[in-house]
Each structure stands twice: as structure tokens, then as C-alpha cells.
Write a protein that holds these residues in place. Sequence first.
Motif, PDB file in Angstrom:
ATOM      1  N   SER A   1       0.923  -1.265   0.061  1.00  0.00           N
ATOM      2  CA  SER A   1       0.017   0.008  -0.057  1.00  0.00           C
ATOM      3  C   SER A   1       0.877   1.112  -0.028  1.00  0.00           C
ATOM      4  O   SER A   1       2.013   1.279   0.398  1.00  0.00           O
ATOM      5  CB  SER A   1      -0.909   0.125   1.435  1.00  0.00           C
ATOM      6  OG  SER A   1      -1.574   1.361   1.196  1.00  0.00           O
TER       7      SER A   1
ATOM      8  N   PRO B   1      -1.231   8.085   1.537  1.00  0.00           N
ATOM      9  CA  PRO B   1      -1.671   9.250   0.579  1.00  0.00           C
ATOM     10  C   PRO B   1      -0.773  10.442   0.481  1.00  0.00           C
ATOM     11  O   PRO B   1       0.025  10.751   1.522  1.00  0.00           O
ATOM     12  CB  PRO B   1      -3.035   9.439   1.380  1.00  0.00           C
ATOM     13  CG  PRO B   1      -3.355   8.397   2.188  1.00  0.00           C
ATOM     14  CD  PRO B   1      -2.078   7.616   2.400  1.00  0.00           C
TER      15      PRO B   1
ATOM     16  N   VAL C   1      -1.587  13.777  -1.362  1.00  0.00           N
ATOM     17  CA  VAL C   1      -2.431  14.541  -2.203  1.00  0.00           C
ATOM     18  C   VAL C   1      -1.529  15.695  -2.889  1.00  0.00           C
ATOM     19  O   VAL C   1      -1.133  16.423  -2.331  1.00  0.00           O
ATOM     20  CB  VAL C   1      -3.614  15.070  -1.593  1.00  0.00           C
ATOM     21  CG1 VAL C   1      -4.491  15.942  -2.262  1.00  0.00           C
ATOM     22  CG2 VAL C   1      -4.319  14.043  -0.572  1.00  0.00           C
TER      23      VAL C   1
ATOM     24  N   ASP D   1      -9.393  -0.936  -3.084  1.00  0.00           N
ATOM     25  CA  ASP D   1      -9.888   0.110  -1.998  1.00  0.00           C
ATOM     26  C   ASP D   1      -8.528   1.111  -1.512  1.00  0.00           C
ATOM     27  O   ASP D   1      -9.231   2.176  -1.172  1.00  0.00           O
ATOM     28  CB  ASP D   1     -10.753  -0.460  -0.649  1.00  0.00           C
ATOM     29  CG  ASP D   1     -12.229  -0.720  -1.390  1.00  0.00           C
ATOM     30  OD1 ASP D   1     -12.999  -0.273  -2.002  1.00  0.00           O
ATOM     31  OD2 ASP D   1     -12.445  -1.925  -0.758  1.00  0.00           O
ATOM     32  N   ASN D   2      -7.532   0.533  -1.711  1.00  0.00           N
ATOM     33  CA  ASN D   2      -6.534   1.491  -1.115  1.00  0.00           C
ATOM     34  C   ASN D   2      -5.805   1.956  -2.524  1.00  0.00           C
ATOM     35  O   ASN D   2      -4.792   2.764  -2.546  1.00  0.00           O
ATOM     36  CB  ASN D   2      -5.482   0.752  -0.380  1.00  0.00           C
ATOM     37  CG  ASN D   2      -4.884  -0.448  -1.189  1.00  0.00           C
ATOM     38  OD1 ASN D   2      -5.434  -0.840  -2.172  1.00  0.00           O
ATOM     39  ND2 ASN D   2      -4.014  -1.176  -0.610  1.00  0.00           N
ATOM     40  N   GLY D   3      -6.548   1.718  -3.783  1.00  0.00           N
ATOM     41  CA  GLY D   3      -6.002   2.308  -4.989  1.00  0.00           C
ATOM     42  C   GLY D   3      -4.841   1.631  -5.499  1.00  0.00           C
ATOM     43  O   GLY D   3      -4.146   2.130  -6.660  1.00  0.00           O
TER      44      GLY D   3
ATOM     45  N   ASP E   1      -0.890  10.086  -5.565  1.00  0.00           N
ATOM     46  CA  ASP E   1      -1.964  10.002  -4.518  1.00  0.00           C
ATOM     47  C   ASP E   1      -3.162   8.975  -5.178  1.00  0.00           C
ATOM     48  O   ASP E   1      -3.842   9.315  -6.162  1.00  0.00           O
ATOM     49  CB  ASP E   1      -2.831  11.144  -4.464  1.00  0.00           C
ATOM     50  CG  ASP E   1      -4.122  11.089  -3.631  1.00  0.00           C
ATOM     51  OD1 ASP E   1      -4.058  10.042  -2.797  1.00  0.00           O
ATOM     52  OD2 ASP E   1      -5.093  12.035  -3.542  1.00  0.00           O
ATOM     53  N   TYR E   2      -3.142   7.711  -4.447  1.00  0.00           N
ATOM     54  CA  TYR E   2      -3.846   6.767  -5.092  1.00  0.00           C
ATOM     55  C   TYR E   2      -5.172   6.429  -4.221  1.00  0.00           C
ATOM     56  O   TYR E   2      -5.796   5.653  -4.483  1.00  0.00           O
ATOM     57  CB  TYR E   2      -3.252   5.415  -5.061  1.00  0.00           C
ATOM     58  CG  TYR E   2      -2.231   5.345  -5.984  1.00  0.00           C
ATOM     59  CD1 TYR E   2      -2.377   5.374  -7.400  1.00  0.00           C
ATOM     60  CD2 TYR E   2      -0.631   5.405  -5.885  1.00  0.00           C
ATOM     61  CE1 TYR E   2      -1.307   5.395  -8.501  1.00  0.00           C
ATOM     62  CE2 TYR E   2       0.281   5.652  -6.677  1.00  0.00           C
ATOM     63  CZ  TYR E   2       0.162   5.542  -7.879  1.00  0.00           C
ATOM     64  OH  TYR E   2       1.030   5.471  -8.769  1.00  0.00           O
ATOM     65  N   SER E   3      -5.408   7.502  -3.364  1.00  0.00           N
ATOM     66  CA  SER E   3      -6.587   7.490  -2.575  1.00  0.00           C
ATOM     67  C   SER E   3      -8.009   7.361  -3.279  1.00  0.00           C
ATOM     68  O   SER E   3      -7.784   8.307  -4.328  1.00  0.00           O
ATOM     69  CB  SER E   3      -6.524   8.368  -1.440  1.00  0.00           C
ATOM     70  OG  SER E   3      -6.653   9.807  -1.984  1.00  0.00           O
ATOM     71  N   LEU E   4      -9.057   6.568  -3.336  1.00  0.00           N
ATOM     72  CA  LEU E   4     -10.015   6.517  -4.005  1.00  0.00           C
ATOM     73  C   LEU E   4     -11.183   7.529  -3.478  1.00  0.00           C
ATOM     74  O   LEU E   4     -12.141   7.653  -4.276  1.00  0.00           O
ATOM     75  CB  LEU E   4     -10.704   5.272  -4.066  1.00  0.00           C
ATOM     76  CG  LEU E   4      -9.791   4.297  -4.780  1.00  0.00           C
ATOM     77  CD1 LEU E   4     -10.416   2.893  -4.871  1.00  0.00           C
ATOM     78  CD2 LEU E   4      -8.916   4.429  -5.787  1.00  0.00           C
ATOM     79  N   ASP E   5     -11.235   8.418  -2.428  1.00  0.00           N
ATOM     80  CA  ASP E   5     -12.266   9.192  -1.999  1.00  0.00           C
ATOM     81  C   ASP E   5     -12.577  10.316  -3.086  1.00  0.00           C
ATOM     82  O   ASP E   5     -14.049  10.642  -3.115  1.00  0.00           O
ATOM     83  CB  ASP E   5     -11.941   9.707  -0.720  1.00  0.00           C
ATOM     84  CG  ASP E   5     -10.515  10.477  -0.600  1.00  0.00           C
ATOM     85  OD1 ASP E   5      -9.752  10.408  -1.592  1.00  0.00           O
ATOM     86  OD2 ASP E   5     -10.495  11.211   0.285  1.00  0.00           O
ATOM     87  N   ARG E   6     -11.652  10.952  -3.849  1.00  0.00           N
ATOM     88  CA  ARG E   6     -12.057  11.804  -4.744  1.00  0.00           C
ATOM     89  C   ARG E   6     -12.233  11.144  -6.138  1.00  0.00           C
ATOM     90  O   ARG E   6     -12.181  12.170  -6.964  1.00  0.00           O
ATOM     91  CB  ARG E   6     -10.710  12.804  -4.712  1.00  0.00           C
ATOM     92  CG  ARG E   6      -9.470  12.042  -5.416  1.00  0.00           C
ATOM     93  CD  ARG E   6      -8.410  12.843  -4.984  1.00  0.00           C
ATOM     94  NE  ARG E   6      -7.056  12.241  -5.652  1.00  0.00           N
ATOM     95  CZ  ARG E   6      -6.602  11.904  -6.763  1.00  0.00           C
ATOM     96  NH1 ARG E   6      -7.204  12.813  -7.915  1.00  0.00           N
ATOM     97  NH2 ARG E   6      -5.447  11.349  -7.057  1.00  0.00           N
TER      98      ARG E   6
END
Length: 617
Positions: A5, A8, A10, A258-260, A317-322
Motif C-alpha cells: 500500500s 496518501p 495529495v 480500495d486502497n488504490g 495519490d492513489y486514494s479513491l475518495d476523490r
Amino acid sequence: MEPASTPPNVSESSGHGGRSGTLANPEVREDVPGHVIPILEREFDDFDTEAAKFLRGETPQDQFIGFRLKQGVYGQRQADVQMIRVKLPFGGVSPEQMEAFGDAIEKYAPLRKGHVTTRQNIQVHHMPLTDAARFMRDISPSGLSSREGCGNTMRNVTGDPWAGVCEGELFDPTPYVGAYVRYFVRNEVCQLMPRKFKTAFTATDEDRAITGIHDGGFIPRVREIDGVQVRGFEIRIGGGTSIMPRIAPTLYDFVPADNGEYLKVTEAVLRIFDRQDDLRKNRARARIKVLVDRIGMDAFRDMVEEELRGDWVNERDYSLDRLLFEHDEQAHAPAPPVAPSSPNGDAREFEAFARTNVRPQRQAGFVTVEVIIPRGDLTPEQFRGLAAVMREFSGGYARSTVQQNLVLRWVREESVYDVWQALAELGLGGGGASEIGDVVSCPGTDSCKLGITSSMGLNLAVREKLAEMSIEDPLTRKVHIKMSGCPNGCSQHHIANIGFYGASLKVGARTIPAYIAHLGGHYEGGEVRMGTRLKSRLPAKRVPDALERWLRHYESQRREGEEFNAFVDRVGTSEFEALVKDLSMPVDFSLETMNTFIDWSRNEPFQVIRGEGECAV
């Protein structure tokens, strides 16, 4: 290996706010069907500016081609007109978008039609360059984008039209498809790769998105990690058709979602691909499948793992929230109809439609309805009519398919007859979805520079022959037929039970339009198989007769319950060649045979006029 993983980090461009019309603050990017790709108004202004400079002779053609391809504008075989390819990520389309297509096509497209492709795009042909930006600007408020529809970029990301509503799926991949699209569109790593990169996400192991023939394929998987059920994907890399058909091997059995992580692994693949300067020397053989085939998947996996150890990983940044595409379709599904209709009298036609085109959803009380779009073409009136059907009966939800059709989702069981009647009024009430009469073809010489033959004309002729044959045999009805206007395979003829691609036959000083057949391809149930190419060439006007001979021979000579491909394997392709030997014989030109020298849907003698395509530019 399961890639680690990444924390993040950003970046400035991934935040919110800033000047309107930038990637950080696009005009449109809502989580409703089709609103996946950010719309940047300034790109239309740039297109107007660059097109005007080109038309004034201020910009060299090769420089302008590269610019317009990234905006989804492709040159045609006809001079001074373009094809615009609008991307529908995972096939999703809304009623507002269908109306936008109908209105813009009516206003700008000389042929008054849009074409659904085998990659879930909508293409509009014969568009004057001066109207291209107007067309793109007119459809953009509905969330439609042609950005990177062409060129050596991340092309449209296709998906299973039944994702989210089908039995057997571990999870709905749609939100992750949206994130994938949003991460890679306009991403600097995939703006000028050695060649294009095509991706497919399927929902189940049935693989209705046909991941095996794609540069990148994603199949949902769930794995228990530290006592927690983790969503992820099996990732396949290196499939494709065209002149070197290959089935994509597996890069990783499981990569977390889910962690991108699946985005990170894909970016590593693209970075490796982008650096293959040796592939750029021959763009005709520059797909990633060539690299994977040459070095093998084990060596390619080593390259990916080495790439993942690079410093670039910590800069992303591989977070998926955005990025996730999150929309609850069921919350907007239609209520039960107050007074549904039912057949009154002879119901055989409707029952045939319901048997082949309607599937139960896993959600009780709902079904999907597949709309057959003959040859993939829709008129402005049909676009708008389908929008009305979607609004009334499917909550506004539909997705295009890799078979050039449209799937209406969230239709109430009680409403199916009303839906069928509404479709019939639009000329779209035909049954037999995914059966023998549901023939697939590319545009061929109707518009494509690389086209050799009129595959659209042959499609119509084959449909007419099949209707004339009145095939009732259930095993024969399962046969799939596809045809391409050249060897490149945009219709996916390699994987059809019976596939054809355009060629020619020389007869003295004249030339006959012809086709070469493939037999025994397969793409259903999670298994992909390339068909065997026959040695003989069939004049285009004789293909329907050859098809009839093959099908009748199969029906009369097969064993009990023997499906078409099993029959081909048992008797061999030489038997099929012998059946049409007389049809493949050269034809002497005369008044009686003149028609053979004219292609389907044409009225002038055939010529091989093949330009330089722009897929490899």
C-alpha cells in the motif's frame, strides 16, 4: 506478489477549488450516469483555435493530427470530414445524454446517425472540422466527453453492462471503473504512448466485457487478508486482436482495490510501456501485447515489480475518495406501474423478444431489457425516443454493450410489454439479442481510412439472408457472426463462431471485393478463443451463400447436441473450405457478372482505396 500500500500524498492538481475549467475544478463531474470524465471548457476553445490555425495553413498536418486525436477527433477516408468518438465509460449513458446526442447529430452530422461501437463509444461520422468543436461543446453540458477517444492514449474503459445487477458478482466494479477513468484521463503518463491502451472491467467470471482481448483486463476478486475480506482485481495484461491476436495472460491474481493499489499497478505497467522506444519504430506492432509476447509474462512481472520500487510511487495519490464513481441506481429505480399493459391476441413476437432480450436482475422485481441496434446505428429520433423510454421505464439507466446494443436497467417486470411496444415504435423492438441474427460489424469503407470492404453493407446482406433462412434450430441460433472491413478486427471477428474480414481478389486488371473467414472463435463464459482462418477468399457478394451452406451443413451433419465450434473442431476447417470451393473461384468480368465487382451497398466498381490510418499516429 501483492503490491504494498502507498500512503496518501495529495498533489496540488488533485485538490478541489481553483480556476473554473481546470482539472482541479472542472465544469462537470457529478456522480450520475455518464458524468465520469471531467469536462474542461478551455479544451473546446483550444480546439477552435488550433483548427483555425490548421485550416489557415499555419500548423503542419502531422502536428495538428496529434492534437485533435487527443480530443477524440479522427480523420476519415473522405476528405475534409472527421469522425468524433465520444467515450461512454463502462457504457453508462443517461437520458439527457441520449437527447444531447440526438440534437447534436441532427444539427451537425450529415448522415443523421450515431454509431455504437464494440468498445461502447458513440461515433459520429462525416463531421466537418469547423463543426467538431461546436458538436463537442453542445454535448458537454450533459457530461459527455471525447477526450482521448483516439490517439496513443488510454482509450474508453469498457465494462460489463450488467454490472451491479447480475447474479454471481462479488461486488459491483462500476465505482472502481469510474475511479480508473478519472485517474488516467489527461494523466501525463499516457498521453503519447507507443500505441493506444484499451481496458475492460468485467463483473463476473462470465467475462461479458471480454477482458482477454484487451491491453488491460480486470476481474473482481475477494481475498481474506488479516481476517478481513478485501476487494481487489485479477489483472491481465497483453491481449488484443488485429494482425497478432493474443489472449491476455494474468499479471497478478489479486491486487487490492480500495486502497488504490490497482491504479498504482496499472500506472507501473503504463510507465514501462511508455518507455519502450523500440516499439515506436514500428507503430503497426507497437501494442503492449508485443512486448509481453516477446519477453513472457514472468519477465514482464519482474519489470513491474522493479518499477513499483521507484521514487515516483511516493509522488502519487492513489486514494479513491476523490475518484470513486458512487451512485445508487436502485434508489432511483421506477415504482411499480399503476396499469401495466399485456399482450392482447397473438403474443408470439413479444414472447420471443422476452425470451432472448430480457434477463432478471438479482434485485427482485426488476429485469434488464437488451435493445438490439441493427448495425449499431441510431437516428436522432431514436436517440430521443430511447431517452423517453429510459425516463419512463428504467429510472434513466442504460449501458451500451460490446455487441453494439443497449441494455435498459431497472425495468419493472410488469413493464416489459410496455417497453417492448415503445421500442417497436422506434423500430428497435427486434428479438434475438446475442443470437445469430444479432450481427456485429465495424464501419468499414463507410468511413474508415483502413477499410477495404463495406462491412456495414455485408452486415445488412447477412441479416437479410438469415431472415430468409428462418432459422429455428436452437443450436444454430447460438452462432455468433461478426465482420470487419479489414484485418484489424474492430468488429472482433477473430472471436466469432463465424467471422469475416475484408480483402480483395485480383482478376486481370479488375479487383473483386472479398472476405476471408475465421471459424471457431469464442468469447462467452469466461473463455476466449481465436478462430481459425480459412485459406480461401470469398467474393463479397457470395458470402451470404457461403454462410448458408456452412450453417445447413452443420445442422445436417452434427452429432446430438454438438455445438458449432465442437463441430468445426471435429470435421476440420478444410471441410468448410471444400463446401465453398466453387464460390471462391475467380469470376471473369462480363455483363452477367458485373455485380460481383461491386461491393455491398455500393453502385460503382470496387477499388482498393486504403489510406494511412491514424490509430498509430
